[in-house]
Design an enzyme around this catalytic site. Structure first.
Site, PDB file in Angstrom:
ATOM      1  N   SER A   1     -15.041  21.489  29.757  1.00 33.11           N
ATOM      2  CA  SER A   1     -14.220  22.539  30.349  1.00 33.11           C
ATOM      3  C   SER A   1     -14.026  22.260  31.836  1.00 33.11           C
ATOM      4  O   SER A   1     -14.977  21.914  32.540  1.00 33.11           O
ATOM      5  CB  SER A   1     -14.899  23.901  30.186  1.00 33.11           C
TER       6      SER A   1
ATOM      7  N   GLN B   1      -7.669  28.104  29.394  1.00 34.46           N
ATOM      8  CA  GLN B   1      -8.663  27.133  29.849  1.00 34.46           C
ATOM      9  C   GLN B   1      -8.054  25.743  29.848  1.00 34.46           C
ATOM     10  O   GLN B   1      -7.380  25.349  28.889  1.00 34.46           O
ATOM     11  CB  GLN B   1      -9.905  27.136  28.953  1.00 34.46           C
TER      12      GLN B   1
ATOM     13  N   ASP C   1     -15.139  31.694  25.823  1.00 39.49           N
ATOM     14  CA  ASP C   1     -15.264  30.240  26.026  1.00 39.49           C
ATOM     15  C   ASP C   1     -15.594  29.506  24.724  1.00 39.49           C
ATOM     16  O   ASP C   1     -15.541  28.273  24.676  1.00 39.49           O
ATOM     17  CB  ASP C   1     -16.342  29.965  27.069  1.00 39.49           C
TER      18      ASP C   1
END
Length: 275
Positions: free
Chosen positions: A216, A266, A193
Site C-alpha cells: 500500500s 488506495q 484496508d
C-alpha cells in the site's frame, strides 16, 4: 473499541497505540489508519471524522507499539483539521491529514448497492484460511485483521476480459462496539484496508500475469453518514487501472440495507520483482 485501536495519551497531543497482536511481520496498514483516526479524534470535541488521507512512508514492526503525534491544524465553527505523524523509534511510518465536521443540510444522492449474497450464507474468511492451512499440514497464520473483523468475501469477478476485477466483501466487528461513534469509524477505517492490495494482484492474475511485488502506498476514506460497524457492512471494491508500477483500487461501503456510508481509495505499489 477494540484494544488494538485505542490510543493511550502521553501528554502534549502525543499518544501511543499498541501492537496489533497478529503474526504479521509488518504493521498492518489498516491498523495505522484506524489508530491515526482515534488519536486525532481525541483532540476534537464532539465532531465525527468526515475525511482521512494517509501516506505510508515506511514499514513498521508489527510486534511493537506506535507513537502518534497530533498537530491541531484548524478549529473552525463547523470544521476541525488535524495532522498526525505515526512513528517507531523516530522513524516515520505514516503521515495523515484528517478533517472533522458537524454536518450541514444539503442535497443527497448515491449509487445503488446492487444485488449480492447474504452474509449469513457465506463463510468467515478466517475459517476458510484455517481449513486451507490444515489441508496443507501447516498451522493457520494469525491475522490482526481477521482477529478484529469477521470478513466474508461474496465474490471476486474479472470484468471486461480480465482488465478489471470487482470484489464484494461483507464485514463487521467481532465484538459489540457500544455507542461511541469514533469506535465505529475506527473499525470501518481499519477494515477499509482489507483486500485492496490483493485485488490488484487478482487483476494481474486475471490478465495472465506472474508474481509481483506489492504494498500500500496511500489510503483515503470519506465518511458520508454514521454507521454501526458491529452490524454487517458491504465493501464493494474494484481495481480500474494499473500503470507505471502503481495501481488504483476504489471502494464503496454500504449498510446491509443499501445506504452508502463511506468511500475508499488506495494507490498500490504493484511492480515486477527487482533482483
Amino acid at each position: 473499541m477494540h484494544p488494538q485501536l485505542q490510543s493511550e495519551p502521553l501528554g502534549g497531543d502525543r499518544f501511543e497505540s499498541p501492537a496489533g497482536g497478529g503474526d504479521e511481520r509488518r504493521t498492518f496498514g489498516g491498523l495505522l489508519i484506524a489508530q491515526t483516526l482515534v488519536a486525532a479524534a481525541a483532540t476534537v470535541e464532539g465532531r465525527p471524522c468526515h475525511s482521512l488521507h494517509l501516506l505510508f512512508t515506511g514499514a513498521g514492526d508489527g510486534a511493537r507499539p506506535v507513537t502518534l503525534a497530533v498537530e491541531r491544524l484548524r478549529d473552525g465553527r463547523a470544521f476541525a483539521a488535524r495532522g498526525v505523524r505515526a512513528e517507531q523509534d523516530a522513524k516515520l511510518l505514516a503521515s495523515a491529514t484528517l478533517s472533522f465536521h458537524d454536518g450541514d443540510e444539503g442535497p443527497r444522492h448515491q449509487p445503488a448497492m446492487g444485488d449480492v449474497s447474504d452474509p449469513e450464507t457465506l463463510e468467515d474468511q478466517r475459517e476458510t484460511r484455517r481449513r486451507n492451512a490444515e489441508a496443507r499440514g501447516r498451522p493457520a497464520r494469525r491475522s490482526v485483521a481477521e482477529e478484529l473483523v469477521d470478513a466474508r468475501p461474496a465474490e471476486s469477478l474479472p470484468v471486461q476480459g480480465g482488465q478489471e476485477v470487482r470484489r464484494h466483501l461483507w464485514f463487521r466487528s467481532r465484538k459489540p462496539l457500544g455507542d461511541d461513534p469514533i469506535s465505529h469509524q475506527a473499525l470501518i477505517a481499519f477494515a477499509s484496508d482489507m483486500g485492496l492490495v490483493h485485488l490488484q494482484l487478482l487483476a494481474n492474475n486475471a490478465a495472465g500475469g506472474g508474481p509481483l511485488d506489492s504494498a500500500s502506498l496511500d489510503h483515503a476514506i470519506w465518511f458520508h453518514r454514521p454507521a454501526r460497524a458491529d452490524d454487517w457492512l458491504l465493501h464493494v471494491q474494484h481495481a480500474p487501472v494499473a500503470h507505471s508500477g502503481r495501481g488504483l483500487t476504489l471502494g464503496c461501503i454500504y449498510t446491509q440495507g443499501g445506504t452508502l456510508v463511506a468511500s475508499v481509495a488506495q494507490e498500490v505499489l504493484i511492480r515486477e520483482p527487482r533482483p
